[in-house]
Design a protein around this motif. Structure first.
Motif, short mmCIF file in Angstrom:
data_model
loop_
_atom_site.label_atom_id
_atom_site.label_comp_id
_atom_site.label_asym_id
_atom_site.label_seq_id
_atom_site.Cartn_x
_atom_site.Cartn_y
_atom_site.Cartn_z
N PHE A 99 0.83 -1.20 0.00
CA PHE A 99 0.00 0.00 0.00
C PHE A 99 0.86 1.25 0.00
O PHE A 99 2.00 1.22 0.49
CB PHE A 99 -0.91 0.02 1.24
N PRO A 100 0.34 2.38 -0.51
CA PRO A 100 1.07 3.65 -0.40
C PRO A 100 1.35 3.97 1.07
O PRO A 100 0.49 3.77 1.92
CB PRO A 100 0.10 4.68 -1.00
N ASN A 101 2.54 4.46 1.35
CA ASN A 101 2.88 4.80 2.73
C ASN A 101 2.64 6.29 3.00
O ASN A 101 2.29 7.05 2.11
CB ASN A 101 4.31 4.39 3.06
N ARG A 102 2.80 6.66 4.26
CA ARG A 102 2.54 8.05 4.67
C ARG A 102 3.39 9.05 3.92
O ARG A 102 2.93 10.13 3.56
CB ARG A 102 2.78 8.22 6.17
N GLU A 103 4.64 8.71 3.70
CA GLU A 103 5.55 9.65 3.03
C GLU A 103 5.08 9.98 1.62
O GLU A 103 5.11 11.14 1.20
CB GLU A 103 6.98 9.09 3.01
N VAL A 104 4.66 8.96 0.89
CA VAL A 104 4.18 9.17 -0.48
C VAL A 104 2.89 9.98 -0.47
O VAL A 104 2.74 10.93 -1.25
CB VAL A 104 3.98 7.81 -1.20
N MET A 105 1.98 9.62 0.42
CA MET A 105 0.70 10.36 0.48
C MET A 105 0.93 11.81 0.89
O MET A 105 0.32 12.72 0.33
CB MET A 105 -0.26 9.65 1.43
N ARG A 106 1.85 12.04 1.83
CA ARG A 106 2.17 13.41 2.26
C ARG A 106 2.77 14.19 1.09
O ARG A 106 2.40 15.35 0.85
CB ARG A 106 3.13 13.40 3.43
N TYR A 107 3.68 13.56 0.35
CA TYR A 107 4.31 14.23 -0.78
C TYR A 107 3.27 14.65 -1.82
O TYR A 107 3.24 15.80 -2.25
CB TYR A 107 5.39 13.35 -1.43
N TYR A 108 2.41 13.72 -2.25
CA TYR A 108 1.42 14.04 -3.27
C TYR A 108 0.45 15.12 -2.80
O TYR A 108 0.05 15.98 -3.58
CB TYR A 108 0.66 12.80 -3.73
N HIS A 109 0.12 15.10 -1.54
CA HIS A 109 -0.80 16.12 -1.02
C HIS A 109 -0.14 17.50 -0.97
O HIS A 109 -0.69 18.48 -1.47
CB HIS A 109 -1.31 15.73 0.37
N ARG A 110 1.02 17.57 -0.38
CA ARG A 110 1.69 18.87 -0.21
C ARG A 110 2.22 19.46 -1.52
O ARG A 110 2.12 20.66 -1.74
CB ARG A 110 2.82 18.75 0.80
N ALA A 111 2.76 18.61 -2.37
CA ALA A 111 3.39 19.11 -3.59
C ALA A 111 2.44 19.18 -4.79
O ALA A 111 2.66 19.99 -5.69
CB ALA A 111 4.59 18.24 -3.95
N HIS A 112 1.38 18.36 -4.78
CA HIS A 112 0.55 18.26 -5.99
C HIS A 112 -0.96 18.31 -5.73
O HIS A 112 -1.74 18.11 -6.67
CB HIS A 112 0.90 16.99 -6.76
N ARG A 113 -1.36 18.54 -4.48
CA ARG A 113 -2.78 18.68 -4.11
C ARG A 113 -3.60 17.42 -4.37
O ARG A 113 -4.80 17.47 -4.60
CB ARG A 113 -3.42 19.88 -4.81
N ILE A 114 -2.95 16.26 -4.33
CA ILE A 114 -3.64 14.97 -4.47
C ILE A 114 -3.62 14.32 -3.10
O ILE A 114 -2.57 13.92 -2.62
CB ILE A 114 -2.94 14.07 -5.51
N ASP A 115 -4.76 14.24 -2.46
CA ASP A 115 -4.77 13.80 -1.07
C ASP A 115 -4.97 12.31 -0.89
O ASP A 115 -5.26 11.58 -1.83
CB ASP A 115 -5.76 14.61 -0.24
N PHE A 116 -4.78 11.87 0.35
CA PHE A 116 -4.84 10.45 0.66
C PHE A 116 -6.22 9.85 0.43
O PHE A 116 -6.34 8.65 0.18
CB PHE A 116 -4.37 10.18 2.10
N ASN A 117 -7.28 10.66 0.50
CA ASN A 117 -8.63 10.13 0.25
C ASN A 117 -8.74 9.58 -1.16
O ASN A 117 -9.38 8.56 -1.39
CB ASN A 117 -9.68 11.22 0.46
N PHE A 118 -8.11 10.25 -2.11
CA PHE A 118 -8.10 9.75 -3.48
C PHE A 118 -7.19 8.53 -3.60
O PHE A 118 -7.58 7.50 -4.16
CB PHE A 118 -7.66 10.83 -4.47
N LEU A 119 -5.97 8.65 -3.08
CA LEU A 119 -5.00 7.56 -3.23
C LEU A 119 -5.47 6.26 -2.58
O LEU A 119 -5.28 5.19 -3.14
CB LEU A 119 -3.64 7.97 -2.65
N MET A 120 -6.10 6.35 -1.42
CA MET A 120 -6.48 5.15 -0.69
C MET A 120 -7.90 4.66 -0.97
O MET A 120 -8.16 3.47 -0.88
CB MET A 120 -6.31 5.37 0.82
N HIS A 121 -8.81 5.57 -1.31
CA HIS A 121 -10.21 5.19 -1.39
C HIS A 121 -10.87 5.56 -2.71
O HIS A 121 -11.98 5.15 -3.00
CB HIS A 121 -10.96 5.84 -0.21
N GLY A 122 -10.20 6.40 -3.50
CA GLY A 122 -10.77 6.83 -4.77
C GLY A 122 -11.69 8.03 -4.67
O GLY A 122 -12.31 8.41 -5.66
#
Length: 115
Positions: free
Chosen positions: A62-85
């Motif tokens: 699964f995506p880890n916290r570091e990847v989810m944090r990076y996509y959210h902070r740098a590209h505005r793609i949050d964990f709700n999308f990455l983990m749940h769609g």
């Protein structure tokens, strides 16, 4: 220009509600694609090993916290999308880019990883 998509089509492409490794990997690949960065660049910027990101994108973990944090902070793609769609909270320009990639990916035959 992106074609118009109905909500149900977006839900299907995002695999809304599917929290399995394969669905997470599809969304993670979409996220990286819209950034225009290589796997190595994302892993370095997220502060993780490249093989860890590779495993995430190949649905081995699964995506880890570091990847989810990076996509959210740098590209505005949050964990709700990455983990749940979930995509409703994403900015429209991000949604457009993600769904353009996901739509193209769905219409293009995929090479299956033999590993």
């Amino acid at each position: 220009m992106m074609r118009f998509m109905k909500i149900k089509e977006k839900e299907c492409l995002a695999r809304l509600g599917d929290m399995g490794k394969v669905a997470c990997a599809v969304r993670l690949l979409a996220a990286r694609n819209v950034t225009g960065l290589s796997q190595l660049e994302v892993s370095q910027r997220a502060g993780i090993a490249n093989n860890a990101l590779n495993n995430m994108e190949r649905s081995r973990q699964f995506p880890n916290r570091e990847v989810m944090r990076y996509y959210h902070r740098a590209h505005r793609i949050d964990f709700n999308f990455l983990m749940h769609g979930d995509f409703a909270q994403l900015p429209m320009d991000i949604q457009d880019a993600l769904f353009a990639y996901l739509d193209t990916r769905q219409r293009t035959p995929q090479i299956v990883d033999g590993g």
